[in-house]
Design an enzyme around this catalytic site. Structure first.
Site, PDB file in Angstrom:
ATOM      1  N   HIS A   1      35.302  34.033  44.286  1.00 26.17           N
ATOM      2  CA  HIS A   1      36.368  35.225  44.123  1.00 26.17           C
ATOM      3  C   HIS A   1      37.681  34.986  43.211  1.00 26.17           C
ATOM      4  CE1 HIS A   1      38.604  38.790  45.575  1.00 26.17           C
ATOM      5  NE2 HIS A   1      39.798  38.037  45.087  1.00 26.17           N
ATOM      6  N   GLU A   2      38.264  33.793  43.347  1.00 23.97           N
ATOM      7  CA  GLU A   2      39.593  33.378  42.722  1.00 23.97           C
ATOM      8  C   GLU A   2      38.992  32.955  41.374  1.00 23.97           C
ATOM      9  OE1 GLU A   2      42.128  34.084  43.717  1.00 23.97           O
ATOM     10  OE2 GLU A   2      41.616  34.568  45.685  1.00 23.97           O
TER      11      GLU A   2
ATOM     12  N   HIS B   1      38.644  35.692  38.790  1.00 22.25           N
ATOM     13  CA  HIS B   1      40.101  36.225  38.284  1.00 22.25           C
ATOM     14  C   HIS B   1      40.230  35.491  37.229  1.00 22.25           C
ATOM     15  CE1 HIS B   1      40.985  38.966  41.348  1.00 22.25           C
ATOM     16  NE2 HIS B   1      41.171  37.939  42.222  1.00 22.25           N
TER      17      HIS B   1
ATOM     18  N   GLU C   1      40.701  43.493  42.626  1.00 28.93           N
ATOM     19  CA  GLU C   1      40.435  42.625  43.832  1.00 28.93           C
ATOM     20  C   GLU C   1      38.899  43.132  43.994  1.00 28.93           C
ATOM     21  OE1 GLU C   1      41.805  40.076  45.293  1.00 28.93           O
ATOM     22  OE2 GLU C   1      43.320  40.404  43.781  1.00 28.93           O
TER      23      GLU C   1
END
Length: 306
Positions: free
Chosen positions: A141-142, A145, A220
């Site tokens: 997930h990070e 980004h 997100e």
């Protein structure tokens, strides 16, 4: 995101471009308004440009310092580096620097204005609580980004609010303690100029706040989708999200208050258990239920049940 195997997100790209364009308009209007209310244009440019350059080039260092985080080598954190190495190979993207924040708040974040100086950080709290597949999902997930470059956009977008907030505080203090000066050349008094700066800065802060929060919520959901498809285990991300959200209630309020300013960058927000918080009004993240529903839908689509 050229070369990355994270799924592209045209919706995120469109929102980032729109947000930057709108903030650019607000930015120019902000400078013009400050000059019109009486601030000398060299002072305005010095403040605005100075803040912009400072935040852009030091955002990663400031965030790590504020969170009490430090970079770790593969020898210091072999398991964490192994997960990041594996995910970067899967995503076909450059490996960012890896850091650990010594706090029991279970979270993770990415920072940096470009892929070259990007940092992915996990807290000691999240490292203690998550299973390997859950940690992998959160770090995916990070990393998404970073790959989508929305960390850079949020860094740039956030600086306008910082400048506006700074000028609002300075204007209020000047009006309260140094605003009794006389008019100069039949112009407005220093107190009037200070109050005008406060009004202009307050409006700009509110606009930048709204725009960045709208972008933050969407990014997100986009990162959740990208991580779920990359790892092929959406339920692992859902499990991590549920576990972290539940454990937040057992974290001391003091630790949560210290972490709250960085909510926009966290995997899931840290809210103190007492008092009013902006998450109840304008959230940095979508509701947990919405994130879990999206992950469940992806799981059904993949047909993995995982």
């Amino acid at each position: 995101m050229a070369g990355s195997k994270f799924i592209p997100d045209r919706g995120l790209t469109a929102r980032m471009v729109t947000t930057m364009a709108l903030l650019g308009i607000v930015y120019v209007a902000f400078i013009i308004a400050l000059i019109l209310v009486g601030l000398p244009w060299p002072v305005v440019l010095l403040i605005v440009v100075g803040f912009a350059l400072f935040q852009y080039f030091t955002s990663d260092k400031l965030t790590l310092y504020a969170m009490g985080a430090h970079e770790v080598t593969p020898e210091q954190a072999p398991q964490l580096h192994a997960v990041v190495d594996r995910l970067c190979a899967m995503a076909d993207m450059p490996k960012p620097r890896v850091a650990v924040a010594d706090t029991d708040v279970p979270n993770a974040f990415a920072t940096g204005h470009s892929e070259k100086n990007a940092v992915v950080c996990a807290t000691t709290g999240i490292l203690r609580r998550l299973e390997p597949e859950e940690l992998e999902a959160v770090l995916a997930h990070e990393l998404s980004h970073v790959a989508h470059r929305d960390v850079m956009v949020m860094t740039i977008a956030g600086f306008l609010g910082v400048v506006a907030g700074f000028l609002t505080q300075m204007g209020l203090r000047f009006a309260a303690f140094g605003g009794g000066g006389n008019r100069n050349n039949n112009g407005p008094s220093p107190a009037v100029i200070a109050l005008a700066v406060v009004v202009v800065s307050g409006v700009v802060w509110a606009l930048s706040f709204l725009l960045t929060r709208m972008l933050s919520r969407y990014r997100e959901l986009s990162a959740d989708r990208a991580a779920a498809y990359l790892t092929g285990r959406p339920s692992a991300l859902g499990s991590a999200l549920t576990k972290i959200t539940g454990d937040m209630a057992r974290i001391p309020s003091r630790d949560l208050r210290q972490a709250e300013p960085f909510n926009a960058f966290f995997f899931t927000p840290a809210f103190s258990k007492s008092g009013f918080n902006m998450g109840q009004l304008i959230a940095t993240h979508p509701p947990v239920e919405k994130r879990l529903e999206q992950l469940a839908a992806i799981s059904r689509q993949l047909g993995t049940g995982a």
